[in-house]
Design a protein around this motif. Structure first.
Motif, PDB file in Angstrom:
ATOM      1  N   ALA A  95      30.888  32.229 -45.593  1.00 38.38           N
ATOM      2  CA  ALA A  95      30.883  33.535 -44.572  1.00 38.38           C
ATOM      3  C   ALA A  95      29.463  34.167 -44.670  1.00 38.38           C
ATOM      4  O   ALA A  95      29.341  34.398 -46.127  1.00 38.38           O
ATOM      5  N   CYS A  96      29.075  34.342 -43.871  1.00 40.19           N
ATOM      6  CA  CYS A  96      27.596  35.068 -43.964  1.00 40.19           C
ATOM      7  C   CYS A  96      27.735  36.488 -44.632  1.00 40.19           C
ATOM      8  O   CYS A  96      28.800  37.247 -44.214  1.00 40.19           O
ATOM      9  N   ARG A  97      26.995  36.998 -45.467  1.00 40.95           N
ATOM     10  CA  ARG A  97      26.858  38.350 -46.126  1.00 40.95           C
ATOM     11  C   ARG A  97      26.584  39.592 -45.112  1.00 40.95           C
ATOM     12  O   ARG A  97      26.785  40.456 -45.484  1.00 40.95           O
ATOM     13  N   HIS A  98      26.028  38.906 -44.146  1.00 38.70           N
ATOM     14  CA  HIS A  98      25.623  40.002 -43.057  1.00 38.70           C
ATOM     15  C   HIS A  98      27.132  40.467 -42.226  1.00 38.70           C
ATOM     16  O   HIS A  98      27.733  41.448 -42.492  1.00 38.70           O
ATOM     17  N   ARG A  99      27.451  39.653 -41.402  1.00 39.16           N
ATOM     18  CA  ARG A  99      28.864  40.268 -40.649  1.00 39.16           C
ATOM     19  C   ARG A  99      29.805  38.927 -40.445  1.00 39.16           C
ATOM     20  O   ARG A  99      30.618  38.960 -39.603  1.00 39.16           O
ATOM     21  N   GLY A 100      29.918  37.910 -41.547  1.00 34.59           N
ATOM     22  CA  GLY A 100      30.988  37.035 -41.767  1.00 34.59           C
ATOM     23  C   GLY A 100      30.977  35.810 -40.859  1.00 34.59           C
ATOM     24  O   GLY A 100      31.938  34.835 -41.137  1.00 34.59           O
ATOM     25  N   MET A 101      29.932  35.406 -40.265  1.00 31.64           N
ATOM     26  CA  MET A 101      29.719  33.977 -39.480  1.00 31.64           C
ATOM     27  C   MET A 101      29.829  33.066 -40.570  1.00 31.64           C
ATOM     28  O   MET A 101      29.368  33.130 -41.731  1.00 31.64           O
ATOM     29  N   GLN A 102      30.253  31.725 -40.090  1.00 31.26           N
ATOM     30  CA  GLN A 102      30.040  30.587 -41.100  1.00 31.26           C
ATOM     31  C   GLN A 102      28.543  30.277 -41.064  1.00 31.26           C
ATOM     32  O   GLN A 102      27.869  30.186 -39.832  1.00 31.26           O
ATOM     33  N   THR A 114      21.175  28.332 -42.553  1.00 28.55           N
ATOM     34  CA  THR A 114      20.756  29.498 -41.655  1.00 28.55           C
ATOM     35  C   THR A 114      21.978  29.903 -40.802  1.00 28.55           C
ATOM     36  O   THR A 114      22.694  29.122 -40.108  1.00 28.55           O
ATOM     37  N   CYS A 115      22.473  31.168 -40.789  1.00 29.58           N
ATOM     38  CA  CYS A 115      23.478  31.686 -40.110  1.00 29.58           C
ATOM     39  C   CYS A 115      23.004  31.506 -38.666  1.00 29.58           C
ATOM     40  O   CYS A 115      21.980  32.087 -38.338  1.00 29.58           O
ATOM     41  N   ARG A 116      23.847  31.169 -37.792  1.00 30.35           N
ATOM     42  CA  ARG A 116      23.236  31.139 -36.407  1.00 30.35           C
ATOM     43  C   ARG A 116      23.607  32.424 -35.539  1.00 30.35           C
ATOM     44  O   ARG A 116      23.284  32.566 -34.420  1.00 30.35           O
ATOM     45  N   TYR A 117      24.113  33.405 -36.264  1.00 32.75           N
ATOM     46  CA  TYR A 117      24.676  34.719 -35.401  1.00 32.75           C
ATOM     47  C   TYR A 117      23.279  35.435 -35.408  1.00 32.75           C
ATOM     48  O   TYR A 117      22.465  35.640 -34.394  1.00 32.75           O
ATOM     49  N   HIS A 118      22.694  35.814 -36.586  1.00 33.96           N
ATOM     50  CA  HIS A 118      21.457  36.572 -36.541  1.00 33.96           C
ATOM     51  C   HIS A 118      20.323  35.849 -37.565  1.00 33.96           C
ATOM     52  O   HIS A 118      19.405  36.550 -37.893  1.00 33.96           O
ATOM     53  N   ALA A 119      20.795  34.862 -38.075  1.00 28.49           N
ATOM     54  CA  ALA A 119      19.612  33.914 -38.577  1.00 28.49           C
ATOM     55  C   ALA A 119      19.260  34.399 -40.113  1.00 28.49           C
ATOM     56  O   ALA A 119      18.090  34.188 -40.410  1.00 28.49           O
ATOM     57  N   TRP A 120      20.216  34.796 -40.797  1.00 26.81           N
ATOM     58  CA  TRP A 120      20.134  35.251 -42.062  1.00 26.81           C
ATOM     59  C   TRP A 120      19.950  33.787 -42.758  1.00 26.81           C
ATOM     60  O   TRP A 120      20.644  33.090 -42.326  1.00 26.81           O
ATOM     61  N   THR A 121      18.933  33.443 -43.778  1.00 25.26           N
ATOM     62  CA  THR A 121      18.989  32.368 -44.336  1.00 25.26           C
ATOM     63  C   THR A 121      19.311  32.422 -45.794  1.00 25.26           C
ATOM     64  O   THR A 121      18.936  33.364 -46.514  1.00 25.26           O
TER      65      THR A 121
END
Ligand code: FES
Ligand code: FE2
Length: 369
Positions: A95-102, A114-121
């Protein structure tokens, strides 16, 4: 009790053939049918059994190089395991630490996640590496926003994950040292969803009382009905199924006796994993509950066969044999789930031949308290 060695196991099977006997449990067990469809029961199993137990997440061979990852649901939560540049496998809540996407899906190999929602890596060790347009997050403490780790340990050719508590696998599992060797490589990973409670699916692997009836044209012509050696193995069991080819050992010197080709042992790693052994291949089946009446089976096939045509042929024959029997088990298990909700039975009765199933339910009951 330590597990029997190959020769002792074969001795016990031959004695059962001669005596027309099988290993027997001490007592009969009655399991409430409700435990196969109650959401409350599944919640308790997930919290007290799945998440608190170091359970195999995948074979180590599925993560054979730095950057190799595998993401799936385990114990009702999304988890990703990834091999770092230092060779160590780590597990994280997926779960991404931004808004939870895998941050990873399925399996693959990456230099970063890389999170595909907003691309935090994220680096392979879970640390947060980059945030696009970082000025939009004034005061963000990047050190505190790495992926959240879970207990993760590589042992016996497997990756064990623990979500809540001690990461070290049950010490009794040292008995499986050498079962999966460094030569074993992954040749298949399949996922099947089924309309059945996870326990029903596991139960199908752990008794041979159904061989003649369910597997009349697949396993029964080559195995024995209701003839098993059942040994305690940690909180699970090792259940051994002999083939009729074992008869040829009677005339061979005992020191030459080997299990492959005459015995299939099913190693049950409590609660939801079974490793079935065949000549040249091991099949690892992981049963994950999705809901009380629905489960996902993740199957990994490992082989230590050489690339020779002869070895490959043996692998193909063995896989086809196992697949035909497995389809019969899936048909039965899905039908049983329907039968359970029909109201006919208040409890399921496990007889003396079904001791490995009784053990599974005893252990779950003990963990839930
Ligand atoms: S949720 Fe992952 S970058 Fe936004
Ligand atoms: Fe079966």
């Amino acid at each position: 009790m330590p597990l029997l060695d190959e020769q002792a196991l074969i001795d016990r099977v031959l004695a059962h053939i001669d005596g027309k006997t099988t290993d027997l449990a001490d007592s009969v067990w009655h399991e409430p049918v409700e435990h196969y469809f109650s959401p409350e029961r599944l919640d308790a199993e997930l919290a007290c059994v799945f998440r608190r137990t170091a359970t195999p997440f995948c074979p180590a061979a599925a993560l054979s190089e730095p950057g190799a990852y595998l993401a799936r649901e385990a114990g009702g939560a999304p988890i990703v395991a990834v091999r770092g540049n230092d060779g160590v496998v780590r597990g994280f809540r997926n779960a991404c630490r931004h808004r939870g996407m895998q941050v990873a899906e399925g399996a693959g190999c990456r230099k970063v996640l890389t999170c595909r929602y907003h691309a935090w890596t994220y680096n392979l060790d879970g640390t947060l590496r980059g945030v696009p347009d970082e000025y939009g997050f004034p005061g963000l403490d990047k050190d505190a926003h790495g992926l959240v780790p879970v207990g993760c340990i590589e042992r016996y050719g497997l990756i064990f994950v623990t979500q809540d508590g001690e990461a070290e696998p049950d010490p009794a599992l040292t008995q499986m040292e050498g079962l999966i060797s460094p030569d074993h490589r992954l040749i298949a990973h399949d996922v099947i969803e089924m309309e059945a409670n996870w326990k029903l699916i596991c139960e199908g692997f752990l008794e041979g009382y159904h061989i003649r009836s369910t597997h009349a044209e697949t396993f029964y012509p080559r195995q024995y009905d209701n003839l098993n050696v059942i040994e305690a193995f940690g909180r699970g069991n090792r259940v051994t199924f002999p083939y009729q080819s074992i008869e040829r050992l009677r005339d061979a010197p005992r020191e030459t006796w080997r299990a492959p080709g005459v015995l299939t042992s099913v190693w049950h790693l409590f609660p939801n994993v079974v490793i079935s052994t065949f000549p040249k291949t091991h099949k690892i089946t992981i049963v994950e509950p999705l809901s009380p009446g629905r489960s996902r089976m993740e199957t990994f096939i490992l082989t230590n066969a050489k690339d020779s045509a002869e070895d490959q042929k043996r692998v193909d024959i063995s896989r086809a044999f196992v697949a035909a029997g497995a389809a019969e088990d899936r048909m039965v298990v899905s039908a049983v789930q329907k039968g359970l909700t029909s109201g006919a039975n208040a409890v399921l009765t496990f007889g003396l031949f079904e001791g490995a199933l009784t053990r599974l339910h005893r252990e779950i009951a003990a963990a839930i308290g």
